[in-house]
Write an enzyme that holds these catalytic residues in place. Structure first.
Site, PDB file in Angstrom:
ATOM      1  N   THR A   1      20.894 108.787-103.562  1.00 51.26           N
ATOM      2  CA  THR A   1      20.242 107.733-104.344  1.00 51.26           C
ATOM      3  C   THR A   1      20.633 107.880-105.809  1.00 51.26           C
ATOM      4  O   THR A   1      20.885 108.989-106.266  1.00 51.26           O
ATOM      5  CB  THR A   1      18.714 107.911-104.182  1.00 51.26           C
ATOM      6  OG1 THR A   1      18.340 107.461-102.900  1.00 51.26           O
ATOM      7  CG2 THR A   1      17.925 107.174-105.229  1.00 51.26           C
TER       8      THR A   1
ATOM      9  N   ARG B   1      12.946 100.442 -92.152  1.00 49.89           N
ATOM     10  CA  ARG B   1      12.294 101.516 -92.914  1.00 49.89           C
ATOM     11  C   ARG B   1      12.501 101.279 -94.415  1.00 49.89           C
ATOM     12  O   ARG B   1      13.599 100.967 -94.864  1.00 49.89           O
ATOM     13  CB  ARG B   1      12.893 102.854 -92.493  1.00 49.89           C
ATOM     14  CG  ARG B   1      12.386 104.064 -93.274  1.00 49.89           C
ATOM     15  CD  ARG B   1      13.309 104.434 -94.414  1.00 49.89           C
ATOM     16  NE  ARG B   1      12.967 105.721 -95.009  1.00 49.89           N
ATOM     17  CZ  ARG B   1      13.561 106.200 -96.096  1.00 49.89           C
ATOM     18  NH1 ARG B   1      14.515 105.532 -96.679  1.00 49.89           N
ATOM     19  NH2 ARG B   1      13.193 107.361 -96.589  1.00 49.89           N
ATOM     20  N   VAL B   2      11.453 101.416 -95.195  1.00 46.56           N
ATOM     21  CA  VAL B   2      11.562 101.281 -96.647  1.00 46.56           C
ATOM     22  C   VAL B   2      11.386 102.663 -97.268  1.00 46.56           C
ATOM     23  O   VAL B   2      10.516 103.433 -96.856  1.00 46.56           O
ATOM     24  CB  VAL B   2      10.484 100.309 -97.182  1.00 46.56           C
ATOM     25  CG1 VAL B   2      10.480 100.291 -98.708  1.00 46.56           C
ATOM     26  CG2 VAL B   2      10.736  98.904 -96.635  1.00 46.56           C
ATOM     27  N   GLY B   3      12.225 102.970 -98.233  1.00 52.32           N
ATOM     28  CA  GLY B   3      12.149 104.279 -98.895  1.00 52.32           C
ATOM     29  C   GLY B   3      11.462 104.200-100.252  1.00 52.32           C
ATOM     30  O   GLY B   3      11.060 103.125-100.725  1.00 52.32           O
ATOM     31  N   ASP B   4      11.373 105.349-100.880  1.00 51.57           N
ATOM     32  CA  ASP B   4      10.634 105.469-102.147  1.00 51.57           C
ATOM     33  C   ASP B   4      11.277 104.718-103.306  1.00 51.57           C
ATOM     34  O   ASP B   4      10.600 104.392-104.283  1.00 51.57           O
ATOM     35  CB  ASP B   4      10.511 106.946-102.526  1.00 51.57           C
ATOM     36  CG  ASP B   4      11.878 107.605-102.655  1.00 51.57           C
ATOM     37  OD1 ASP B   4      12.617 107.642-101.653  1.00 51.57           O
ATOM     38  OD2 ASP B   4      12.226 108.043-103.775  1.00 51.57           O
TER      39      ASP B   4
ATOM     40  N   THR C   1      14.581 111.283-106.242  1.00 45.61           N
ATOM     41  CA  THR C   1      15.520 111.230-105.124  1.00 45.61           C
ATOM     42  C   THR C   1      15.070 112.272-104.115  1.00 45.61           C
ATOM     43  O   THR C   1      14.386 113.223-104.476  1.00 45.61           O
ATOM     44  CB  THR C   1      16.966 111.496-105.573  1.00 45.61           C
ATOM     45  OG1 THR C   1      17.786 111.737-104.416  1.00 45.61           O
ATOM     46  CG2 THR C   1      17.080 112.708-106.489  1.00 45.61           C
ATOM     47  N   GLY C   2      15.455 112.096-102.860  1.00 49.07           N
ATOM     48  CA  GLY C   2      15.062 113.076-101.846  1.00 49.07           C
ATOM     49  C   GLY C   2      14.439 112.379-100.651  1.00 49.07           C
ATOM     50  O   GLY C   2      14.700 111.207-100.383  1.00 49.07           O
TER      51      GLY C   2
ATOM     52  N   GLY D   1      12.282 110.321 -98.878  1.00 54.73           N
ATOM     53  CA  GLY D   1      11.437 109.225 -99.339  1.00 54.73           C
ATOM     54  C   GLY D   1      10.022 109.233 -98.786  1.00 54.73           C
ATOM     55  O   GLY D   1       9.060 108.906 -99.501  1.00 54.73           O
TER      56      GLY D   1
HETATM   57  N1  ASP Z   1      14.967 108.769-101.549  1.00 55.86           N
HETATM   58  C1  ASP Z   1      15.891 108.074-100.691  1.00 55.86           C
HETATM   59  C2  ASP Z   1      15.173 107.556 -99.484  1.00 55.86           C
HETATM   60  O1  ASP Z   1      14.365 108.266 -98.908  1.00 55.86           O
HETATM   61  C3  ASP Z   1      17.044 108.912-100.283  1.00 55.86           C
HETATM   62  C4  ASP Z   1      17.798 109.554-101.414  1.00 55.86           C
HETATM   63  O2  ASP Z   1      17.213 110.052-102.352  1.00 55.86           O
HETATM   64  O3  ASP Z   1      19.025 109.560-101.358  1.00 55.86           O
HETATM   65  O4  ASP Z   1      15.443 106.462 -99.084  1.00 55.86           O
END
Ligand code: ASP
Length: 318
Positions: free
Chosen positions: A185, A213-216, A235-236, A238
């Protein structure tokens, strides 16, 4: 006139990074351009949107063109931005556009809403003049193939197992299986010459996730947050970032302590819970911070004409 310095900090994702030089080069371009704009009196919002757009256009990162795919080979992207005075715009699960962050910006400036998702978000983008764009990189295809071939280690299998065991996710127990993975991300936080802060985050999501699916990266308070205390992009993993509203959690800490202390505490807590997580930010006084629980995080910043990149990091993660 505010005397603390203007500046910008960007990340290109947490995880394990092999091609560090390439990640650093992409960050340098985005940071230099964001910083140049700030020097020319651009707002923090313009700087973060430009930096994130440039990283969305770099196929190396998992955002925009380089987005990772869902388990059924689809592109669905999340992005959002926020200013310190509480303006927010986001898109979730958007497809068919080159730059989700620019659409998120339009949601902020042209609608009464905060977040548009899926087909509605794409339809809105078309109305705003964004052209159809559907590039999938070889790298994204290869990464999904790898997940399908070695699925048991990764995201969708983990969820399958949780569902079949009837066990709710309990991140307090065991290693987060995403901790060793590159996520990628992108995000940026900037402070302009008036001392205003803004943050932008954009993601192609976690490879091999379920469709829908929706991420953070799309969620106010989770991947993106700005408030009186400061501004943070995460990032990480989500799901865990959303569960704990981590960007907001760090910004709230910044109201009573410097950015670097707020980040150190948040990272220590995330590490205890074995969460795959990284973040960058600025506090309201101009203090900069970054931290990660993963082996690496691609990040860099420029303040007072000095560029610092994660490749210069010595020893343990901050
Ligand atoms: N945070 C992102 C997600 O969970 C993934 C990422 O940080 O690359 O969608």
């Amino acid at each position: 006139m505010n005397s603390s310095p203007l500046g910008i900090i960007c990340h290109g994702g947490a995880g394990t990074i092999d091609d560090k030089a390439a990640y650093a080069a992409g960050l340098t371009e985005a940071i230099d351009e964001g910083y140049r704009l700030l020097r020319q009196s651009a707002s923090a919002m313009e700087a973060v949107v430009t930096a994130v757009r440039m990283m969305e256009d770099n196929p190396l990162y998992n955002a925009g063109t380089g987005s990772d795919l869902t388990i059924d080979w689809q592109t669905e992207m999340d992005a959002s931005l926020m200013t310190q005075e509480g303006r927010f715009g986001g898109v979730a699960g958007i497809a068919g556009v080159k730059n989700p962050i620019l659409v998120a910006q339009k949601v902020m400036t042209e609608t009464d809403h905060l977040l548009l998702c899926g087909f509605g978000a794409t339809e809105f983008a078309r109305r705003m003049g964004f052209e159809d764009y559907n590039v999938v990189t070889e790298r994204a295809l290869a990464r999904l193939r790898e997940v399908i071939d070695h699925g048991s280690k990764y995201f969708h299998k983990m969820n399958e197992q949780r569902l079949s065991d009837g066990v709710p996710p309990t991140p307090e127990t065991g290693e987060d299986p995403l901790i060793e993975k590159k996520m990628g991300t992108v995000g940026a936080v900037a402070r302009d010459k008036h001392g205003n802060l803004a943050v932008a985050t954009s993601s192609g999501g976690i490879v091999g996730r379920m469709r829908g699916r929706v991420g953070d990266a799309a969620i106010l308070g989770a991947g993106t947050y700005a408030g009186p205390g400061g501004a943070v992009s995460c990032t990480g993993h989500g799901e865990e970032i959303m569960r704990r509203s981590l960007a907001r959690d760090i910004v709230e800490r910044m109201t009573t302590m410097p950015a670097s202390t707020a980040m150190t505490l948040a990272v220590a807590e995330a590490r205890r819970k074995k969460l795959a997580f990284g973040a960058i930010g600025f506090d309201a006084r101009g203090g900069i911070c970054y931290g990660h629980t993963t082996p690496d995080m691609a990040y860099g910043y420029k303040v007072a004409e000095r560029l610092f990149l994660f490749t210069e990091e010595k020893g343990k993660p901050h």
